[in-house]
Design a protein around this motif. Structure first.
Motif, PDB file in Angstrom:
ATOM      1  N   ASP A  20      -1.354  -7.872  -6.847  1.00 34.62           N
ATOM      2  CA  ASP A  20      -2.387  -7.659  -5.828  1.00 34.62           C
ATOM      3  C   ASP A  20      -1.771  -7.613  -4.436  1.00 34.62           C
ATOM      4  N   GLN A  23      -0.225  -4.400  -3.705  1.00 25.91           N
ATOM      5  CA  GLN A  23      -1.229  -3.381  -3.371  1.00 25.91           C
ATOM      6  C   GLN A  23      -1.681  -3.517  -1.920  1.00 25.91           C
ATOM      7  N   ILE A  34      -9.333  -9.288   2.790  1.00 28.66           N
ATOM      8  CA  ILE A  34      -9.933  -9.330   1.460  1.00 28.66           C
ATOM      9  C   ILE A  34     -10.872 -10.525   1.342  1.00 28.66           C
ATOM     10  N   THR A 239     -12.010  -0.728   1.051  1.00 32.31           N
ATOM     11  CA  THR A 239     -12.511  -2.076   0.753  1.00 32.31           C
ATOM     12  C   THR A 239     -12.411  -2.345  -0.750  1.00 32.31           C
ATOM     13  N   VAL A 240     -12.214  -3.612  -1.080  1.00 31.01           N
ATOM     14  CA  VAL A 240     -12.063  -4.012  -2.480  1.00 31.01           C
ATOM     15  C   VAL A 240     -13.428  -4.007  -3.169  1.00 31.01           C
ATOM     16  N   LEU A 248     -13.238 -10.356  -8.360  1.00 32.67           N
ATOM     17  CA  LEU A 248     -12.550  -9.110  -8.053  1.00 32.67           C
ATOM     18  C   LEU A 248     -12.573  -8.165  -9.252  1.00 32.67           C
ATOM     19  N   ARG A 250     -11.173  -5.422 -11.578  1.00 31.25           N
ATOM     20  CA  ARG A 250      -9.820  -4.999 -11.925  1.00 31.25           C
ATOM     21  C   ARG A 250      -9.854  -3.813 -12.887  1.00 31.25           C
ATOM     22  N   LEU A 256      -6.243  -4.133  -8.653  1.00 37.61           N
ATOM     23  CA  LEU A 256      -7.500  -4.176  -7.909  1.00 37.61           C
ATOM     24  C   LEU A 256      -8.024  -2.761  -7.696  1.00 37.61           C
ATOM     25  N   PHE A 258      -9.829  -0.362  -5.142  1.00 40.00           N
ATOM     26  CA  PHE A 258     -10.221  -0.156  -3.748  1.00 40.00           C
ATOM     27  C   PHE A 258     -11.025   1.129  -3.652  1.00 40.00           C
TER      28      PHE A 258
END
Length: 502
Positions: A20, A23, A34, A239-240, A248, A250, A256, A258
């Motif tokens: 992560d 990234q 985040i 943005t995540v 989060l 995945r 992750l 985005f």
């Protein structure tokens, strides 16, 4: 402080692993960002509070014929000394424009829009290009396939800026080309027209190739030079995404997910531009030459009003610094309420004169925008309102429906009763400031999406002309409805404003 505690908890719980963090580094996003984003997913964004609608005489200016002529004249006088630029957000794909056609292509069943499309197909400016891909014996499915997909025109995957919108004797024009023409007519100093388009990476080369072909033609026609630049939405503004339980989201490889953060992400692009005056207009809001007069006239008038506001702001600031008085403060307050869209709370009168001056100077120094608004005809979207901040100061804001608590009857009624609508018609003066310091991060959006059959929540940054400009000085000007001609669906191109053939 609960959001700050939540950010700290994320880091302590080691929700982010080494993959992560890699990234994040690659995108230029910090762990704190985040944490803030996840905090908004958990806690939500606060609703925008509406005090009252902006109306003509109370936040919205309606030009008299004399005022219109005077502001056009002022802009014409001053523009040779100004650095002027036109910014056009042009990265969005035209997929939604062809939603009904895609549904027909997928299901084989016609709908109201596709029936109109085939009934009037020869009236579309792109029909001559489409004819080269189809035969007279082709059925509707084959025609749609050649229009939307490859091999064919690929309109279903191209951005709107590259589609043929308007027919001329010399050939069809794209919105990209129409914006080149418009820029020469109002967004130039008479010698140079500067334009900036925000585009998607996969289509940038097509825009650049089209520009290379068109620029020499229009430079010869208008006797000016063009300066074009392009930019793409920065990865650092993505943005995540999170699962529905706010954990989060995945991908199958554990990475992750985005997502692009909406047009609010373009504030970073705007912040990189250097100009005294920046016109901002959506890519799809263009008309043929025969109908451009009203647009050109009002763009110049909005520019002239902005020039006037800046001159008066600087004059008032100079006087306040040199010789502050109660009379001068009263004059500044009237000016700010009329032309800057700002009215301080009742507490303003209770503070010392020096503190009043400091507040007024800080407001007078803000980035400034003049926004054209049209009469509300029921179009979905946002409108102009007076809104209080946390200190009770009122300011003019463009507010979208998603920002308003529609379960609150009073707020719902206020929003529904708005007399005017935001057509994205802005003339801005960044004033060399860091524009990121003038946005309200608490005005973002949360939407629900799906990915690989899994539900997720996505987050958009404060909209470019909404929360991203929350702390700008703002004034609204009523502009004619004929200056607003967006193309949201393909059959909008059949409207008279887009069928005026030249």
């Amino acid at each position: 402080m609960p959001k700050l505690i939540f950010i700290i908890d994320i880091n302590k719980c080691s929700m982010l692993n080494e993959q992560d963090l890699g990234q994040l580094r690659a995108r230029g996003i910090s762990e704190e960002e985040i944490g803030q984003q996840v905090g908004y997913f958990v806690n939500g964004f606060p609703w925008m509070a509406l005090e009252k609608s902006a109306t003509v005489g109370d936040g919205i200016i309606r030009f008299s014929e004399v005022e219109l002529a005077d502001f056009v004249s002022l802009f014409e006088q001053e523009r040779s000394a100004l650095s002027i630029l036109k910014m056009v957000p042009a990265s969005g794909a035209a997929t939604r424009m062809f939603k009904s056609l895609f549904e027909h292509l997928t299901s084989g069943e016609s709908n109201k829009e596709t029936r109109l499309f085939f009934e009037k197909i020869q009236k579309f400016s792109f029909y001559p290009a489409l004819k080269k891909w189809i035969a007279s014996s082709d059925g509707e499915t084959e025609v749609l396939s050649r229009l939307l997909a490859s091999p064919g025109l690929e309109y279903g995957i191209l951005p709107k800026g590259l589609l043929e919108f308007h027919a001329y004797g010399s050939g069809a024009r794209t919105p990209f080309e129409e914006h080149l023409v418009e820029a020469a007519l109002y967004a130039s100093n008479g010698e140079l027209a500067r334009l900036h388009f925000t585009v998607s990476p996969e289509h940038r080369s097509r825009f650049e190739a089209l520009a290379a072909r068109l620029i020499p033609v229009w430079e010869a026609h208008f006797g000016i030079q063009y300066e074009l630049s392009f930019s793409e939405q920065k990865p650092s503004t993505d943005t995540v995404a999170v699962n529905m339980d706010n954990s989060l989201f995945r991908e199958s490889d554990g990475s992750l997910l985005f997502r692009p953060a909406g047009h609010g992400a373009l504030l970073e692009n705007l912040n990189d531009l250097q100009a005294d005056v920046i016109f901002i207009k959506n890519i799809d809001n263009v008309v043929p030459d025969a109908l451009k007069d009203s647009t050109i006239l009002y763009k110049k008038a909005l520019g002239g009003l902005l020039v006037s506001i800046l001159a008066n702001s600087e004059s008032l600031a100079s006087q306040l610094r040199a010789n502050p008085s109660e009379e001068l403060i009263a004059e500044a307050l009237v000016f700010m309420g009329t032309y800057l869209g700002y009215m301080p709370s009742s507490d303003f009168q209770q503070v010392f004169l020096a503190d009043q001056v400091d507040l007024l100077l800080s407001v007078l120094a803000r980035p400034t925008r003049v926004c054209g608004v049209v009469m509300n005809t029921g179009e979905p979207g946002g409108g102009p309102f007076w809104c209080p901040d946390e200190m009770g100061n009122l300011s003019l804001q463009l507010v979208e429906s998603a920002q308003v608590d529609m379960n609150n009857p009073g707020q719902k009624e206020l929003f529904a009763g708005s007399t005017h609508f935001n057509p994205v018609d802005l003339v801005c003066a960044p004033r060399g400031l860091d524009l990121l310091a003038f946005r309200d991060m608490a005005t973002g959006f949360i939407t629900e999406k799906t990915k690989d059959g899994r539900g997720l929540k996505a987050q958009e940054l404060p909209g470019l002309w909404n929360g991203a400009m929350a702390y700008w000085n703002t004034v609204f000007v009523e502009v004619p409805l004929e200056t607003f001609n967006p193309v949201k669906t393909v059959t909008d191109l059949l409207r008279p404003a887009h069928q005026n053939r030249v």
